[in-house]
Design an enzyme around this catalytic site. Structure first.
Site, PDB file in Angstrom:
ATOM      1  N   ASP A  24       0.837  -1.198   0.000  1.00  0.00           N
ATOM      2  CA  ASP A  24       0.000   0.000   0.000  1.00  0.00           C
ATOM      3  C   ASP A  24       0.876   1.253   0.000  1.00  0.00           C
ATOM      4  O   ASP A  24       1.945   1.262   0.616  1.00  0.00           O
ATOM      5  CB  ASP A  24      -0.901  -0.004   1.248  1.00  0.00           C
ATOM      6  CG  ASP A  24      -2.072   0.949   1.125  1.00  0.00           C
ATOM      7  OD1 ASP A  24      -2.311   1.486   0.027  1.00  0.00           O
ATOM      8  OD2 ASP A  24      -2.764   1.170   2.139  1.00  0.00           O
ATOM      9  N   GLY A  25       0.406   2.286  -0.686  1.00  0.00           N
ATOM     10  CA  GLY A  25       1.078   3.581  -0.629  1.00  0.00           C
ATOM     11  C   GLY A  25       1.683   4.064  -1.931  1.00  0.00           C
ATOM     12  O   GLY A  25       2.341   5.111  -1.950  1.00  0.00           O
ATOM     13  N   ARG A  28       0.201   7.550  -2.744  1.00  0.00           N
ATOM     14  CA  ARG A  28       0.688   8.601  -1.841  1.00  0.00           C
ATOM     15  C   ARG A  28       2.159   8.905  -2.082  1.00  0.00           C
ATOM     16  O   ARG A  28       2.602  10.048  -1.969  1.00  0.00           O
ATOM     17  CB  ARG A  28       0.449   8.177  -0.390  1.00  0.00           C
ATOM     18  CG  ARG A  28      -0.932   8.578   0.135  1.00  0.00           C
ATOM     19  CD  ARG A  28      -1.283   7.866   1.410  1.00  0.00           C
ATOM     20  NE  ARG A  28      -1.733   6.493   1.139  1.00  0.00           N
ATOM     21  CZ  ARG A  28      -2.122   5.658   2.076  1.00  0.00           C
ATOM     22  NH1 ARG A  28      -2.083   6.031   3.341  1.00  0.00           N
ATOM     23  NH2 ARG A  28      -2.533   4.442   1.761  1.00  0.00           N
ATOM     24  N   HIS A  41       3.133   3.305  -9.099  1.00  0.00           N
ATOM     25  CA  HIS A  41       2.978   1.863  -9.322  1.00  0.00           C
ATOM     26  C   HIS A  41       4.256   1.266  -9.914  1.00  0.00           C
ATOM     27  O   HIS A  41       4.647   0.148  -9.559  1.00  0.00           O
ATOM     28  CB  HIS A  41       1.798   1.604 -10.248  1.00  0.00           C
ATOM     29  CG  HIS A  41       0.467   1.965  -9.647  1.00  0.00           C
ATOM     30  ND1 HIS A  41       0.090   1.566  -8.376  1.00  0.00           N
ATOM     31  CD2 HIS A  41      -0.578   2.688 -10.137  1.00  0.00           C
ATOM     32  CE1 HIS A  41      -1.135   2.018  -8.116  1.00  0.00           C
ATOM     33  NE2 HIS A  41      -1.551   2.702  -9.168  1.00  0.00           N
ATOM     34  N   SER A  69      -6.855  -6.294  -5.735  1.00  0.00           N
ATOM     35  CA  SER A  69      -8.007  -6.870  -5.053  1.00  0.00           C
ATOM     36  C   SER A  69      -9.221  -6.868  -5.967  1.00  0.00           C
ATOM     37  O   SER A  69      -9.269  -6.161  -6.987  1.00  0.00           O
ATOM     38  CB  SER A  69      -8.326  -6.089  -3.776  1.00  0.00           C
ATOM     39  OG  SER A  69      -9.026  -4.899  -4.089  1.00  0.00           O
ATOM     40  N   SER A  70     -10.227  -7.665  -5.609  1.00  0.00           N
ATOM     41  CA  SER A  70     -11.456  -7.688  -6.399  1.00  0.00           C
ATOM     42  C   SER A  70     -12.179  -6.354  -6.340  1.00  0.00           C
ATOM     43  O   SER A  70     -13.008  -6.052  -7.202  1.00  0.00           O
ATOM     44  CB  SER A  70     -12.371  -8.814  -5.904  1.00  0.00           C
ATOM     45  OG  SER A  70     -12.564  -8.735  -4.503  1.00  0.00           O
ATOM     46  N   GLU A  71     -11.856  -5.523  -5.343  1.00  0.00           N
ATOM     47  CA  GLU A  71     -12.459  -4.194  -5.237  1.00  0.00           C
ATOM     48  C   GLU A  71     -11.715  -3.139  -6.072  1.00  0.00           C
ATOM     49  O   GLU A  71     -12.233  -2.050  -6.319  1.00  0.00           O
ATOM     50  CB  GLU A  71     -12.483  -3.735  -3.772  1.00  0.00           C
ATOM     51  CG  GLU A  71     -13.491  -4.454  -2.894  1.00  0.00           C
ATOM     52  CD  GLU A  71     -12.986  -5.806  -2.404  1.00  0.00           C
ATOM     53  OE1 GLU A  71     -11.749  -6.007  -2.376  1.00  0.00           O
ATOM     54  OE2 GLU A  71     -13.821  -6.661  -2.074  1.00  0.00           O
ATOM     55  N   TRP A  73     -11.197  -2.986  -9.113  1.00  0.00           N
ATOM     56  CA  TRP A  73     -11.834  -2.655 -10.391  1.00  0.00           C
ATOM     57  C   TRP A  73     -12.586  -1.340 -10.317  1.00  0.00           C
ATOM     58  O   TRP A  73     -12.910  -0.743 -11.362  1.00  0.00           O
ATOM     59  CB  TRP A  73     -12.791  -3.775 -10.813  1.00  0.00           C
ATOM     60  CG  TRP A  73     -12.134  -5.083 -11.089  1.00  0.00           C
ATOM     61  CD1 TRP A  73     -12.200  -6.213 -10.327  1.00  0.00           C
ATOM     62  CD2 TRP A  73     -11.313  -5.427 -12.214  1.00  0.00           C
ATOM     63  NE1 TRP A  73     -11.460  -7.233 -10.896  1.00  0.00           N
ATOM     64  CE2 TRP A  73     -10.907  -6.778 -12.061  1.00  0.00           C
ATOM     65  CE3 TRP A  73     -10.872  -4.711 -13.341  1.00  0.00           C
ATOM     66  CZ2 TRP A  73     -10.095  -7.430 -12.991  1.00  0.00           C
ATOM     67  CZ3 TRP A  73     -10.058  -5.360 -14.259  1.00  0.00           C
ATOM     68  CH2 TRP A  73      -9.679  -6.702 -14.086  1.00  0.00           C
ATOM     69  N   ARG A  75     -11.423   1.393  -9.302  1.00  0.00           N
ATOM     70  CA  ARG A  75     -10.518   2.500  -9.571  1.00  0.00           C
ATOM     71  C   ARG A  75     -10.733   3.024 -10.996  1.00  0.00           C
ATOM     72  O   ARG A  75     -11.324   2.337 -11.831  1.00  0.00           O
ATOM     73  CB  ARG A  75      -9.071   2.050  -9.388  1.00  0.00           C
ATOM     74  CG  ARG A  75      -8.728   1.698  -7.953  1.00  0.00           C
ATOM     75  CD  ARG A  75      -7.245   1.415  -7.790  1.00  0.00           C
ATOM     76  NE  ARG A  75      -6.911   1.100  -6.406  1.00  0.00           N
ATOM     77  CZ  ARG A  75      -5.666   0.969  -5.958  1.00  0.00           C
ATOM     78  NH1 ARG A  75      -4.637   1.119  -6.779  1.00  0.00           N
ATOM     79  NH2 ARG A  75      -5.442   0.698  -4.685  1.00  0.00           N
ATOM     80  N   LEU A 135      11.953 -20.328  -3.078  1.00  0.00           N
ATOM     81  CA  LEU A 135      10.909 -19.413  -2.611  1.00  0.00           C
ATOM     82  C   LEU A 135       9.684 -19.593  -3.486  1.00  0.00           C
ATOM     83  O   LEU A 135       9.793 -19.701  -4.709  1.00  0.00           O
ATOM     84  CB  LEU A 135      11.388 -17.960  -2.697  1.00  0.00           C
ATOM     85  CG  LEU A 135      10.338 -16.881  -2.369  1.00  0.00           C
ATOM     86  CD1 LEU A 135      10.011 -16.876  -0.869  1.00  0.00           C
ATOM     87  CD2 LEU A 135      10.798 -15.500  -2.812  1.00  0.00           C
ATOM     88  N   ARG A 198      -5.490  -2.152   8.634  1.00  0.00           N
ATOM     89  CA  ARG A 198      -6.600  -3.074   8.368  1.00  0.00           C
ATOM     90  C   ARG A 198      -6.128  -4.099   7.342  1.00  0.00           C
ATOM     91  O   ARG A 198      -5.151  -3.886   6.630  1.00  0.00           O
ATOM     92  CB  ARG A 198      -7.830  -2.315   7.851  1.00  0.00           C
ATOM     93  CG  ARG A 198      -7.575  -1.473   6.614  1.00  0.00           C
ATOM     94  CD  ARG A 198      -8.830  -0.712   6.197  1.00  0.00           C
ATOM     95  NE  ARG A 198      -8.555   0.132   5.034  1.00  0.00           N
ATOM     96  CZ  ARG A 198      -8.107   1.378   5.102  1.00  0.00           C
ATOM     97  NH1 ARG A 198      -7.885   1.935   6.291  1.00  0.00           N
ATOM     98  NH2 ARG A 198      -7.881   2.081   4.015  1.00  0.00           N
TER      99      ARG A 198
END
Length: 244
Positions: A24-25, A28, A41, A69-71, A73, A75, A135, A198
């Site tokens: 995340d970030g 920002r 990105h 994430s599935s959410e 989309w 954006r 790995l 979170r």
């Protein structure tokens, strides 16, 4: 990524087998540097390379990255397309180095919603690296943990309806075995960057007993020292698993 060899003797320090990261970030970071979000990105993709290198050096067995994430989309369309283009670029440029460094690449999430060319690239990457062992790098794409759990419950419910399974036969272990990539160990350490605190629908079942670490560092600034510090924090904790 140049050839990397583990540098930590896991017998002398407790190394998390599985590290999962909510990256995340990026946005920002771009805003703070007066750059477009797309550049954030791209810098985030460089941090992925450093995280993989660091996990190999530290002796981590599995690294899972929450890439899309599935959410996500929801954006703006141009940002989604840039993220997908960045994934294509990553798979083209990094797959040979990942293979050379004995990294097995796997994906979780509903990749059937991705473009056909991306699905082919994902399949090729998984096939090429399937026998690698140093790995396992898991990339979560179009992934949502709640949907994953619902799908597992639906599969079990269908078996009950057919008489193949009794309701009382359903246990924690049985449900877990119907989740994606159930052959991998559950995360020992879940890291989220950027100061947010979170899980955002990421590995909710699998992280039930994971140690959680929330870092203020923005993902494009994540490096091998950041990972070392996160592992050191993990090593200072006492994991009880509800036993006392």
């Amino acid at each position: 990524m140049a050839s990397v060899q583990p540098t930590i003797d896991s017998a002398s320090a407790v190394i998390p087998r599985h590290v999962a990261i909510i990256m995340d970030g990026n946005g920002r970071w771009a805003s703070a540097h007066h750059l477009p979000r797309a550049m954030g990105h791209r810098r985030g993709a460089e941090a992925v390379r450093r995280a993989v290198k660091g996990c190999i050096s530290e002796g981590v067995s599995v690294l899972t990255l929450y890439a899309f994430s599935s959410e996500n989309w929801k954006r703006p369309a141009d940002e989604v397309e840039d993220l997908m283009g960045l994934l294509r670029l990553y798979l083209r440029r990094e797959i040979d180095d990942l293979h050379k460094n004995d990294v097995r690449l796997r994906f979780m999430g509903d990749v059937s919603k991705l473009s056909p060319d991306l699905q082919k690239m994902i399949s090729r990457a998984e096939t090429l690296t399937a026998q690698n062992q140093t790995l396992t790098l898991v990339i979560a794409l179009n992934y949502g943990s709640q949907s994953e759990i619902v799908a597992a419950c639906q599969t079990l419910a269908a078996k009950v309806a057919k008489g193949e399974l009794a309701p009382d036969d359903i246990t924690d272990d049985l449900l877990a075995s119907h989740l994606q990539l159930s052959d991998l160990p559950h995360p020992d350490l879940v890291i989220r960057t950027s100061g947010e605190r979170r899980l955002s629908n990421f590995l909710l079942w699998q992280s039930a007993y994971a140690e959680l670490l929330f870092l203020d560092v923005l993902w494009p600034d994540f490096n091998e020292q950041t990972l070392k510090g996160a592992i050191a924090d993990y090593q200072r904790r006492e994991r009880r698993f509800g036993g006392r």
